[in-house]
Motif scaffolding. Structure first.
Motif, PDB file in Angstrom:
ATOM      1  N   SER A   1       0.849  -1.200   0.000  1.00 26.79           N
ATOM      2  CA  SER A   1       0.000   0.000   0.000  1.00 26.79           C
ATOM      3  C   SER A   1       0.889   1.257   0.000  1.00 26.79           C
ATOM      4  N   LEU A   2       2.044   1.180   0.697  1.00 26.55           N
ATOM      5  CA  LEU A   2       2.972   2.326   0.720  1.00 26.55           C
ATOM      6  C   LEU A   2       3.574   2.553  -0.667  1.00 26.55           C
ATOM      7  N   ILE A   3       3.920   1.454  -1.335  1.00 27.05           N
ATOM      8  CA  ILE A   3       4.484   1.576  -2.696  1.00 27.05           C
ATOM      9  C   ILE A   3       3.448   2.223  -3.628  1.00 27.05           C
ATOM     10  N   ASN A   4       2.189   1.779  -3.457  1.00 28.19           N
ATOM     11  CA  ASN A   4       1.118   2.348  -4.301  1.00 28.19           C
ATOM     12  C   ASN A   4       0.987   3.856  -4.094  1.00 28.19           C
ATOM     13  N   GLU A   5       1.038   4.236  -2.771  1.00 26.09           N
ATOM     14  CA  GLU A   5       0.928   5.667  -2.448  1.00 26.09           C
ATOM     15  C   GLU A   5       2.076   6.429  -3.130  1.00 26.09           C
ATOM     16  N   LEU A   6       3.269   5.848  -3.042  1.00 27.11           N
ATOM     17  CA  LEU A   6       4.455   6.493  -3.604  1.00 27.11           C
ATOM     18  C   LEU A   6       4.279   6.714  -5.116  1.00 27.11           C
ATOM     19  N   LYS A   7       3.779   5.675  -5.779  1.00 23.87           N
ATOM     20  CA  LYS A   7       3.585   5.758  -7.239  1.00 23.87           C
ATOM     21  C   LYS A   7       2.563   6.844  -7.566  1.00 23.87           C
ATOM     22  N   GLU A   8       1.497   6.832  -6.777  1.00 27.20           N
ATOM     23  CA  GLU A   8       0.406   7.777  -7.002  1.00 27.20           C
ATOM     24  C   GLU A   8       0.930   9.220  -6.918  1.00 27.20           C
ATOM     25  N   PHE A   9       1.750   9.466  -5.841  1.00 27.38           N
ATOM     26  CA  PHE A   9       2.237  10.846  -5.652  1.00 27.38           C
ATOM     27  C   PHE A   9       3.288  11.215  -6.693  1.00 27.38           C
ATOM     28  N   SER A  10       4.070  10.261  -7.140  1.00 28.04           N
ATOM     29  CA  SER A  10       5.071  10.554  -8.175  1.00 28.04           C
ATOM     30  C   SER A  10       4.380  11.038  -9.447  1.00 28.04           C
ATOM     31  N   SER A  11       3.290  10.312  -9.852  1.00 29.77           N
ATOM     32  CA  SER A  11       2.626  10.725 -11.087  1.00 29.77           C
ATOM     33  C   SER A  11       1.877  12.038 -10.885  1.00 29.77           C
ATOM     34  N   LEU A  12       1.340  12.240  -9.691  1.00 29.44           N
ATOM     35  CA  LEU A  12       0.633  13.500  -9.401  1.00 29.44           C
ATOM     36  C   LEU A  12       1.613  14.674  -9.492  1.00 29.44           C
ATOM     37  N   MET A  13       2.794  14.476  -8.901  1.00 29.55           N
ATOM     38  CA  MET A  13       3.824  15.511  -8.894  1.00 29.55           C
ATOM     39  C   MET A  13       4.236  15.851 -10.329  1.00 29.55           C
TER      40      MET A  13
END
Ligand code: ADP
Length: 457
Positions: free
Chosen positions: A43-55
């Motif tokens: 779930s942490l990896i998913n969050e990280l991916k999500e924020f990378s693309s958002l950024m």
């Protein structure tokens, strides 16, 4: 108690239950906890991916707003986000006011610089009861995101599992011990029954027997065998008692006579002839005593079996013929007819003296117990395997009550007590036949005569 089988069985059952439940739970526990850990990390990896693309798509401001929203929607102290510079200093973060200060792992940042896409770390924060799982990862050029998730829910769940495990373990252990104790008690009941019976018997209650429930299990077979053994011993004791009574009786009679004779000699002075008579009678009684004792010793020797035999090639036909010649004068004097049906030879390997004694004993009985004008018949049949000697008479016969006991030591039928024997002749004859691997059987009816059959291999 610790030495009893029941106790040991209980211990075994308890231990087996405990070990098997413990290992099962241990396995479940590890599978469960590693599954939970993997799920949190994912779930942490998913969050990280999500924020990378958002950024990448919307820039820093939009990312920060999304971080606040996410942190708020998860609940108080569940997750936090921080954007750090590549040196580790904070650029932006979600609301961290309810969180204790979270340090930035310098070593972790170094790891990221070395090219890892993300790095994990588990921290215990001062003043916060649960551990926090943290992921660091690149979110843009020169920017690192730090996402921390509280492990509160996971730890609570694992704690519950542990408590459940403790409870189940105690119940299983108790159950194991109870079942073990019950099974042990049940299995040992039969043995205890036999033990108690044995104890009662050792205290003198010889008629006690172990209780048999007819379930047919091993312990019950033990009880049945034990009872059978007791019955046999009981019979043996009775027989031994009778034998000792008989020995006492048979030895007492000649001794009383000897004492009477000596007393008579001492009462007054007598002439030489009278003393000579007394001495002769005393000697006769002594001889009688010696004969009884010697016969008893002979029976014991024959009972010892084949080892005590002096084996050689003997001719049974000759033995019977010689015995016949020996008794013929007595038979004739008594008016008895003796007929024989003997082959020329009947060879076998045996102890000549003992076999002669056996035949003489049987013939002697036929003479003693056949009234004048009677007949004694002697015959031998033989084949490759055995020699069968038959001695039959037309004498007084033996009653069915006495028949099973005539081979017992000192046993005499009532009507024969006056005939001078000691009740040992047949015992010796049978012991000799059995020592040779053969046997003696009898058929008889009162007033119809008797037939003794000796079978020798
Ligand atoms: P005993 O010294 O009394 O003859 P035995 O052991 O030879 O002792 O025999 C046991 C008993 O068996 C005898 O007392 C007698 O009552 C009975 N018996 C043995 N042989 C005969 C026979 N041929 N006919 C009738 N009774 C016999």
């Amino acid at each position: 108690m610790p030495r009893t089988l029941t106790f040991r069985l209980t211990l075994w059952y308890g231990s087996i239950f405990a070990i098997s439940t413990f290992s099962t739970f241990l396995l479940i526990y590890f599978v469960l906890s590693s599954g939970i850990k993997r799920r949190t990390d994912q779930s942490l990896i998913n969050e990280l991916k999500e924020f990378s693309s958002l950024m990448a798509l919307k820039g820093m401001e939009a990312t920060k707003t999304q971080m606040d929203l996410d942190a708020e929607s998860e609940g108080v102290n569940k997750i936090f986000f921080r954007v750090l510079s590549s040196e580790g200093s904070e650029i932006a973060s979600s609301n961290l006011s309810s969180w204790p200060p979270v340090r930035v792992g310098k070593a972790v940042i170094k790891g990221l610089k070395r090219g890892s896409s993300h790095v994990f770390e588990t921290l215990s924060l001062p003043g916060y009861s649960y551990k926090v799982r943290i992921i660091y990862g690149h979110i843009g050029p020169g920017k690192i995101v730090q996402i921390g998730r509280s492990l509160e829910d996971d730890e609570r769940f694992i704690k519950m599992v542990r408590q459940l495990f403790g409870l189940t373990m105690s119940v299983m252990l108790l159950l194991g011990v109870l079942i073990g104790w019950f099974m042990g008690k049940r299995a040992m009941q039969g043995v205890e029954n036999v033990t108690n019976t044995a104890l009662k018997i050792s205290e003198g209650a010889l008629d006690q027997r172990a209780y048999v429930r007819a379930r047919g299990d091993e312990v019950e077979r033990l009880a049945t065998a034990f009872n059978k053994m007791l019955d046999r011993i009981h019979v043996l004791i009775i027989e031994m008692r009778e034998i000792t009574d008989n020995i006492a009786h048979d030895l007492k009679t000649p001794l009383t006579r000897i004492r009477g004779l000596v007393e008579m000699g001492l009462k007054r002075s007598r002439c030489f002839e009278e003393y000579e008579g007394i001495a002769n009678q005393t000697m006769e009684e002594c001889d009688r005593l010696m004969r009884i004792i010697n016969t008893m010793l002979d029976i014991s020797e024959a009972d010892a079996g084949a080892a005590k035999l002096d084996r050689e090639e003997v001719d049974m036909a000759e033995i019977v013929r010689d015995a016949c010649d020996l008794i013929l004068p007595i038979a004739e004097a008594k008016g008895l007819r003796v007929t024989t049906d003997l082959p020329d030879h009947a060879f076998l390997r045996g102890d000549l003296k003992k076999l002669q004694r056996m035949v003489i004993n049987l013939l002697d009985n036929a003479l003693k117990y056949t009234p004048p004008e009677g007949t004694i018949r002697l015959s031998i049949e033989r084949n490759q395997e055995k020699v069968v000697i038959t001695i039959s008479d037309s004498g007084i016969g033996i009653s069915p009550n006495d028949l099973p006991r005539i081979f017992d030591r000192f046993y005499q039928c009532d009507q024969s007590r006056s005939k001078g024997g000691a009740g040992l002749g047949l015992s010796l004859a049978r012991a000799i036949a059995r020592a040779h691997g053969g046997d003696i059987t009898v058929m008889s009816a009162p007033d119809e005569g008797s037939q003794f059959t000796v079978t020798l291999p």
